[in-house]
Design a protein around this motif. Structure first.
Motif, PDB file in Angstrom:
ATOM      1  N   GLN A  29       2.175  -4.149  -1.796  1.00  0.00           N
ATOM      2  CA  GLN A  29       3.239  -5.133  -2.036  1.00  0.00           C
ATOM      3  C   GLN A  29       4.517  -4.730  -1.310  1.00  0.00           C
ATOM      4  OE1 GLN A  29       3.949  -6.947  -6.027  1.00  0.00           O
ATOM      5  NE2 GLN A  29       5.866  -5.826  -5.938  1.00  0.00           N
ATOM      6  N   THR A  30       4.839  -3.432  -1.357  1.00  0.00           N
ATOM      7  CA  THR A  30       6.053  -2.952  -0.686  1.00  0.00           C
ATOM      8  C   THR A  30       5.969  -3.183   0.824  1.00  0.00           C
ATOM      9  OG1 THR A  30       6.423  -1.279  -2.396  1.00  0.00           O
ATOM     10  CG2 THR A  30       7.505  -0.929  -0.267  1.00  0.00           C
ATOM     11  N   LYS A  31       4.818  -2.927   1.413  1.00  0.00           N
ATOM     12  CA  LYS A  31       4.654  -3.162   2.854  1.00  0.00           C
ATOM     13  C   LYS A  31       4.835  -4.641   3.189  1.00  0.00           C
ATOM     14  CE  LYS A  31       1.593   0.790   3.696  1.00  0.00           C
ATOM     15  NZ  LYS A  31       0.212   1.233   4.022  1.00  0.00           N
ATOM     16  N   PHE A  32       4.386  -5.505   2.294  1.00  0.00           N
ATOM     17  CA  PHE A  32       4.514  -6.944   2.527  1.00  0.00           C
ATOM     18  C   PHE A  32       5.975  -7.387   2.453  1.00  0.00           C
ATOM     19  CE2 PHE A  32       4.393 -11.352   0.748  1.00  0.00           C
ATOM     20  CZ  PHE A  32       3.878 -11.985   1.869  1.00  0.00           C
ATOM     21  N   ILE A  33       6.674  -6.999   1.397  1.00  0.00           N
ATOM     22  CA  ILE A  33       8.048  -7.493   1.236  1.00  0.00           C
ATOM     23  C   ILE A  33       9.008  -6.835   2.227  1.00  0.00           C
ATOM     24  CG2 ILE A  33       7.681  -8.082  -1.186  1.00  0.00           C
ATOM     25  CD1 ILE A  33       9.287  -5.631  -1.972  1.00  0.00           C
ATOM     26  N   ARG A  34       8.598  -5.682   2.812  1.00  0.00           N
ATOM     27  CA  ARG A  34       9.455  -5.021   3.803  1.00  0.00           C
ATOM     28  C   ARG A  34       9.041  -5.354   5.237  1.00  0.00           C
ATOM     29  NH1 ARG A  34      10.665   0.979   1.110  1.00  0.00           N
ATOM     30  NH2 ARG A  34      11.611   0.146  -0.806  1.00  0.00           N
ATOM     31  N   ASP A  35       8.172  -6.358   5.393  1.00  0.00           N
ATOM     32  CA  ASP A  35       7.777  -6.844   6.718  1.00  0.00           C
ATOM     33  C   ASP A  35       7.001  -5.829   7.531  1.00  0.00           C
ATOM     34  OD1 ASP A  35       8.989  -9.211   6.104  1.00  0.00           O
ATOM     35  OD2 ASP A  35      10.751  -8.915   7.366  1.00  0.00           O
TER      36      ASP A  35
END
Length: 747
Positions: free
Chosen positions: A286-292
């Motif tokens: 999720q963190t990788k997704f929201i941080r592009d």
């Protein structure tokens, strides 16, 4: 202390909005909602995703004494909100299970010291004995200004994400009847809204329902082909020339893993998300997704609620959504920034059978019945030739005049035919059946079915029996759905889906209106209507090639700054703010401050680097250039006055000019409690202050009686004597006047 409504002039709320959040004006009904919260009134807010619900309690929290307690259902949601607030210079925190004991105690100490304005907690924690004790201390020492219930639909078993812990929130009104509650949600039918008000015991609440119409979203349904992955890959490739991210929803964990792995093999950066992964892996993905760091997340419905990523450009339901309300919520995670986004359902009857099996596994018959009705609604939506937007909005009770010009049915409309005679037959059959049955039973009667149920009820003896044998069952279903969507027929929503006639039904039966319906099922697997620039309801204007080049540089700068702070890029600035920078090219701090989303904190934190980047871009591309030293001049840091008398006198001069205490706090960029302390000192030392305008005469009398009884030395003793409905700010002012009156004259 509580802020009288009359002290909040028109300009003061807008100036607070710009100061803290960088926006020039309010959206939807934010202003009247905020005004009502400031008057200590209960409110229910139903506002679409991306509409700015959070601002409705965050801004009042900054304009009032005490702490606002925000009840939030997910750890990811509260962490995201707190990160965004801190980046705007707002002191906010959360207490949840991710914190070590020492860290939790440190945050509690900061709250009790009055250093925090917003506290986010989960409903499970709220009524634990230890937290109730802490709330008692917080109320006594600092005060609690408001309870905000986020994702309030979770309180209702009729909502799409019912959570039993939310049912306990009625205790807030029992324990703290004097503290206002603001409940907020993005989706709620009339039934759910009524349930929220009843469950939370809201006192005479004002209910604000903004339009559910997300104009920037393009809706489409594609028949799932025999090679669904190839169909998915082609759909994704349509978005590869656009900046932004995508979400793909699947029904099962197995399907999530398969799709994510196939996308990775085809060179698309995608990761899975579902409850079967470890908590660490879910959080990392999720963190990788929201941080592009990745473009696409493939997920079950476990992913999404509270994910505040504004630049999701597409949401694809690879499998059928659970129900229409869930679909609205999940598809609504696209385009939160107001920019154009696309929402696609892959529909197949194989998925319908899968969902029916899952429903059959429910042990509660009532839950089965409701789920079956919800499934019928999403099937009707998927198969309909009617405007997608009209169906969605109609579900929430909002009328809408088609065409919307931003869905597949409106861009590629089906042929229209006059089915008035068939409509009269259908409505007549409903009437003859006593308005006690659903669509399938009525169709069986019309088509002359010999089913046992028909014969047992003697419905084969009705005058309408068999008069519709010339039409297929699918054609009658198409007509029924069209009659409901056009308002000529009602359907109960209690889980039984009973058809009911209404006033407009009589108009059809009396031949006062004609019924025209779209009759062609046109959706094909790989032939999808493409929304044009003129029909996309985007909030932005297309960028020129030069603007796009600058936009790319600004995105890179944003990503660098975000990575340095370990926050998502949108916390730094939204795409909408970057687009405005690319178009306006501000090279001075004064010009940069006018960009939407640039408040005082962001101006100080990011102004120099962004204006310098823009300045250098303009130089390199032969564009108009502002003076370099002006473009990157350092921002003078606010000075802290060390002489108490001088700072109190400045406050008094502003007070004499007619400003209210909140306006003075905004103008001086200090806390309201600090200004209140200045005023108390001024009153105590004999300056002329109209105390009656700051604290009502009746409340002064109560506080003065308490001072006479317990003495003036302990604010806490005075507060205990007057009760929790009085806050420390007003007690401080009245005590200062008491001290001035009873102090010995100088010798």
């Amino acid at each position: 202390m509580s802020i009288p409504a009359q002290s909040l002039h028109s300009a003061s709320l807008e100036s607070a909005l710009k100061h803290f959040f960088g926006h020039e004006c309010f959206r939807f009904e934010q202003r009247p909602i905020i005004e009502r919260v400031l008057k200590n009134k209960d409110v229910l807010v139903v506002m679409p995703t991306g509409g700015g619900k959070s601002l409705c309690y965050q801004l009042p929290a900054l304009l009032r004494a005490g702490v606002t307690i925000v009840v939030s259902p997910l750890i990811a949601l509260m962490q995201d909100q707190v990160t965004a607030l801190k980046d705007n210079g707002v002191n906010a925190t959360f207490l949840n299970s991710t914190l070590a004991i020492d860290e939790a105690r440190s945050r509690q100490s900061a709250l009790l010291a009055g250093d925090i304005k917003l506290l986010y907690v989960a409903p499970e924690r709220l009524f634990t004995p230890s937290f109730l004790d802490f709330l008692g201390q917080l109320g006594q020492k600092v005060g609690i200004s408001t309870f905000a219930i986020d994702e309030a639909h979770c309180v209702s078993e009729w909502g799409h994400d019912f959570r039993p812990d939310y049912r306990q929130l009625f205790q807030l009104k029992q324990r703290y009847p004097q503290i206002p509650i603001i409940a907020l949600t993005a989706t709620a039918t009339q039934r759910v809204r009524t349930d929220i008000v009843q469950q939370l015991r809201l006192a005479d609440p004002e209910v604000y329902v903004s339009s559910f119409n997300r104009q920037n979203l393009y809706y489409e349904v594609s028949q799932k082909s025999k090679q669904p992955y190839a169909q998915l890959l082609q759909t994704i490739k349509q978005h590869q020339d656009t900046e932004g991210s995508g979400i793909i929803y699947c029904l099962s964990r197995k399907r999530v893993n398969e799709v994510a792995a196939q996308l990775q093999q085809d060179g698309i950066v995608a990761l899975p998300y579902h409850a079967g992964l470890s908590a660490e892996e879910r959080e990392a993905n999720q963190t990788k997704f929201i941080r592009d760091d990745i473009q696409i997340i493939v997920a079950t419905i476990a992913f999404g609620m509270g994910i505040n990523k504004p630049d999701v450009r597409f949401v694809i339901h690879y499998d059928l959504p659970r129900n229409l309300e869930s679909y609205y919520q999940e598809a609504g995670r696209a385009g939160r920034d107001g920019e154009a986004a696309r929402c696609t359902i892959f529909f197949s009857w194989g998925d319908v059978h899968t969902v029916k099996y899952l429903i059959s596994q429910k042990t509660d018959p009532d839950e089965q019945r409701i789920a079956q009705q919800q499934l019928s609604q999403i099937i009707n939506y998927s198969e309909s030739s009617v405007c997608r937007r009209k169906i969605q909005l109609g579900y929430f009770g909002e009328p809408f005049e088609a065409p919307c010009d931003n869905c597949d049915n409106c861009l590629n409309p089906a042929p229209i035919e006059n089915w008035t005679v068939e409509a009269q037959k259908f409505l007549s059959c409903i009437y003859r059946c006593g308005q006690r049955f659903g669509m399938n039973h009525v169709i069986d009667v019309l088509r002359g079915s010999r089913k046992k149920r028909i014969l047992e009820l003697s419905h084969d003896q009705l005058s309408t029996y068999g008069i519709g044998a010339d039409r297929s069952a699918d054609e009658w279903r198409l007509l029924c759905r069209a009659l409901i969507h056009q308002g000529y027929l009602d359907e109960t929503t209690d889980g039984y889906s009973v058809l009911k006639l209404n006033a407009d039904s009589n108009r059809v039966l009396k031949k006062q209106v004609s019924v025209e319906i779209p009759v062609s099922q046109r959706v094909t697997a790989l032939d999808i209507a493409e929304p044009t620039a003129s029909t996309r309801k985007a909030a932005s204007v297309e960028l020129t090639p030069t603007d796009s080049s600058l936009m790319s540089q600004l995105r890179s700068l944003r990503k660098k700054l975000a990575d340095e702070q370990s926050v998502p890029p949108y916390i730094v600035f939204s795409d909408a703010s970057l687009r405005q920078m690319a178009q306006n090219k501000p090279q001075t701090l004064a010009a940069f401050s006018k960009i939407s989303g640039v408040g005082n904190r962001k101006l100080t934190q990011y102004g120099e680097e962004f204006t310098q980047t823009i300045h250098q871009f303009c130089q390199a591309n032969g564009l108009e250039v502002e003076a370099a030293e002006e473009a990157i001049a350092p921002i003078p840091k606010p000075t802290i006055e060390t002489e108490i008398t001088a700072t109190q006198l400045t406050t008094y001069e502003l007070y004499q000019s007619g400003l209210s205490l909140p306006e003075i706090a905004l103008k001086r960029n200090v806390r309201l409690s600090t200004i209140n302390g200045h005023m108390a000192k001024l009153i105590e030392t004999g300056y002329q202050v109209a105390l009656d305008k700051l604290v009502s005469v009746e409340r002064q009398s109560v506080i003065n009686r308490a001072i006479a009884e317990v003495g003036p030395h302990s604010l806490r003793n005075i507060r205990e004597a007057v009760g929790e409905t009085y806050d420390y700010q007003e007690i401080t002012l009245v005590r200062a006047a008491w001290e001035a009156k009873h102090s010995e004259p100088p010798k």
